[in-house]
Design an enzyme around this catalytic site. Structure first.
Site, mmCIF file in Angstrom:
data_model
loop_
_atom_site.group_PDB
_atom_site.id
_atom_site.type_symbol
_atom_site.label_atom_id
_atom_site.label_comp_id
_atom_site.label_asym_id
_atom_site.label_seq_id
_atom_site.Cartn_x
_atom_site.Cartn_y
_atom_site.Cartn_z
ATOM 1 N N LYS A 16 -40.511 39.625 -0.744
ATOM 2 C CA LYS A 16 -40.909 40.902 -0.149
ATOM 3 C C LYS A 16 -42.439 41.009 -0.051
ATOM 4 C CE LYS A 16 -36.746 43.379 -1.689
ATOM 5 N NZ LYS A 16 -36.248 44.611 -2.376
ATOM 6 N N TYR A 41 -31.594 47.044 6.355
ATOM 7 C CA TYR A 41 -31.121 47.850 5.217
ATOM 8 C C TYR A 41 -30.219 49.007 5.662
ATOM 9 C CZ TYR A 41 -33.911 45.597 1.522
ATOM 10 O OH TYR A 41 -34.418 44.720 0.583
ATOM 11 N N PHE A 73 -34.081 56.767 -0.884
ATOM 12 C CA PHE A 73 -35.221 55.852 -0.863
ATOM 13 C C PHE A 73 -35.352 55.076 0.458
ATOM 14 C CE2 PHE A 73 -31.673 53.678 -3.089
ATOM 15 C CZ PHE A 73 -31.503 52.555 -2.272
ATOM 16 N N ARG A 88 -29.005 35.795 -7.758
ATOM 17 C CA ARG A 88 -29.058 37.135 -8.349
ATOM 18 C C ARG A 88 -29.502 37.051 -9.819
ATOM 19 N NH1 ARG A 88 -28.658 41.583 -4.951
ATOM 20 N NH2 ARG A 88 -27.952 42.725 -6.770
ATOM 21 N N THR A 143 -32.245 45.076 -10.211
ATOM 22 C CA THR A 143 -33.026 45.765 -9.177
ATOM 23 C C THR A 143 -34.270 46.435 -9.756
ATOM 24 O OG1 THR A 143 -30.928 46.245 -8.082
ATOM 25 C CG2 THR A 143 -32.860 47.467 -7.308
ATOM 26 N N ARG A 177 -37.913 39.429 -11.278
ATOM 27 C CA ARG A 177 -38.253 40.852 -11.258
ATOM 28 C C ARG A 177 -38.864 41.319 -12.573
ATOM 29 N NH1 ARG A 177 -33.005 42.787 -7.711
ATOM 30 N NH2 ARG A 177 -34.022 42.859 -5.682
ATOM 31 N N ASN A 211 -39.959 45.220 -5.677
ATOM 32 C CA ASN A 211 -39.391 44.340 -6.705
ATOM 33 C C ASN A 211 -39.341 42.872 -6.274
ATOM 34 O OD1 ASN A 211 -37.366 44.631 -4.884
ATOM 35 N ND2 ASN A 211 -35.852 45.507 -6.273
ATOM 36 N N HIS A 241 -35.535 39.811 -2.472
ATOM 37 C CA HIS A 241 -34.204 40.269 -2.065
ATOM 38 C C HIS A 241 -33.254 39.087 -2.143
ATOM 39 C CE1 HIS A 241 -30.908 41.947 0.312
ATOM 40 N NE2 HIS A 241 -30.853 40.756 0.886
ATOM 41 N N GLU A 260 -26.592 38.685 6.680
ATOM 42 C CA GLU A 260 -28.046 38.703 6.498
ATOM 43 C C GLU A 260 -28.690 37.414 7.004
ATOM 44 O OE1 GLU A 260 -28.057 41.764 2.666
ATOM 45 O OE2 GLU A 260 -28.710 39.689 2.375
HETATM 46 N N1 UDP Z 1 -34.459 50.493 -4.027
HETATM 47 C C1 UDP Z 1 -35.350 51.548 -4.243
HETATM 48 N N2 UDP Z 1 -34.978 52.545 -5.094
HETATM 49 C C2 UDP Z 1 -33.782 52.567 -5.744
HETATM 50 C C3 UDP Z 1 -32.883 51.491 -5.514
HETATM 51 C C4 UDP Z 1 -33.251 50.483 -4.654
HETATM 52 O O1 UDP Z 1 -36.442 51.564 -3.669
HETATM 53 O O2 UDP Z 1 -33.511 53.496 -6.506
HETATM 54 C C5 UDP Z 1 -34.854 49.404 -3.118
HETATM 55 C C6 UDP Z 1 -35.218 48.114 -3.863
HETATM 56 O O3 UDP Z 1 -36.302 47.481 -3.174
HETATM 57 C C7 UDP Z 1 -33.941 47.311 -3.757
HETATM 58 C C8 UDP Z 1 -33.462 47.692 -2.357
HETATM 59 O O4 UDP Z 1 -33.759 49.076 -2.258
HETATM 60 O O5 UDP Z 1 -34.173 45.929 -3.919
HETATM 61 C C9 UDP Z 1 -31.991 47.486 -2.106
HETATM 62 O O6 UDP Z 1 -31.250 48.126 -3.111
HETATM 63 P P1 UDP Z 1 -29.987 47.445 -3.790
HETATM 64 O O7 UDP Z 1 -29.309 48.499 -4.608
HETATM 65 O O8 UDP Z 1 -29.187 46.756 -2.728
HETATM 66 O O9 UDP Z 1 -30.640 46.386 -4.814
HETATM 67 P P2 UDP Z 1 -30.779 44.797 -4.804
HETATM 68 O O10 UDP Z 1 -29.513 44.222 -4.218
HETATM 69 O O11 UDP Z 1 -32.004 44.461 -3.972
HETATM 70 O O12 UDP Z 1 -30.979 44.424 -6.251
#
Ligand code: UDP
Length: 138
Positions: free
Chosen positions: A9, A49, A57, A85, A91, A102, A112, A115, A126
């Protein structure tokens, strides 16, 4: 053999973490099958997204994701979706396990650093968002 989409990112690219992130993948035995740098438009970030469109958010996330270049990769390997993952961590960096990307680098729950697709169907979608089959070196 499985494929997943990884994105370094804007906060990761801006802070010079591209090499560090790729090294972690390669050391874990993950193969990079495709890679490119892109500066997403706000519209592209919103499309990527789209599942989060109703989340509070969403606007901030898509503004951030279009704020600077990202590095997009197709990763290939045995159980690579889950493996990636694990290497990424939770996250929210506050919840991420020690030694994960992370935990070590994320600035906050939004910025973070990486992705990674969360399931085979999302991985397929994706990957197709960024790459044609011809661009992937299997
Ligand atoms: N995100 C955020 N606030 C939140 C949760 C998620 O800004 O409370 C952002 C964060 O950058 C995250 C992305 O949205 O990586 C996608 O969220 P997801 O729950 O899919 O998490 P990921 O799969 O990336 O761990």
């Amino acid at each position: 053999m499985e494929r997943t989409l990884s994105i370094i990112k804007p906060d990761g690219v801006e802070r010079g973490l591209v090499g560090e992130v790729i090294t972690r993948f390669e050391k874990a035995g993950i193969r990079i099958a495709a890679m490119k740098m892109r500066h997403l438009t706000k519209k592209e970030a919103e499309a990527f997204y789209a599942v989060h469109r109703e989340r509070p958010f969403f606007d901030s996330l898509t503004t951030y994701m279009s704020s600077g270049p990202v590095v997009v990769m197709v990763l290939e390997g045995d159980q690579v979706i889950q493996k990636n993952r694990e290497i990424m961590g939770a996250t929210n960096p506050a919840d991420a396990a020690p030694g994960t990307i992370r935990k070590d680098f994320a600035l906050d729950v939004e910025k973070n650093t990486v992705h990674g697709s969360d399931a085979p169907e999302t991985a397929q979608k994706e990957i197709a968002f960024f790459f044609s089959e011809l661009e992937i070196c299997s």
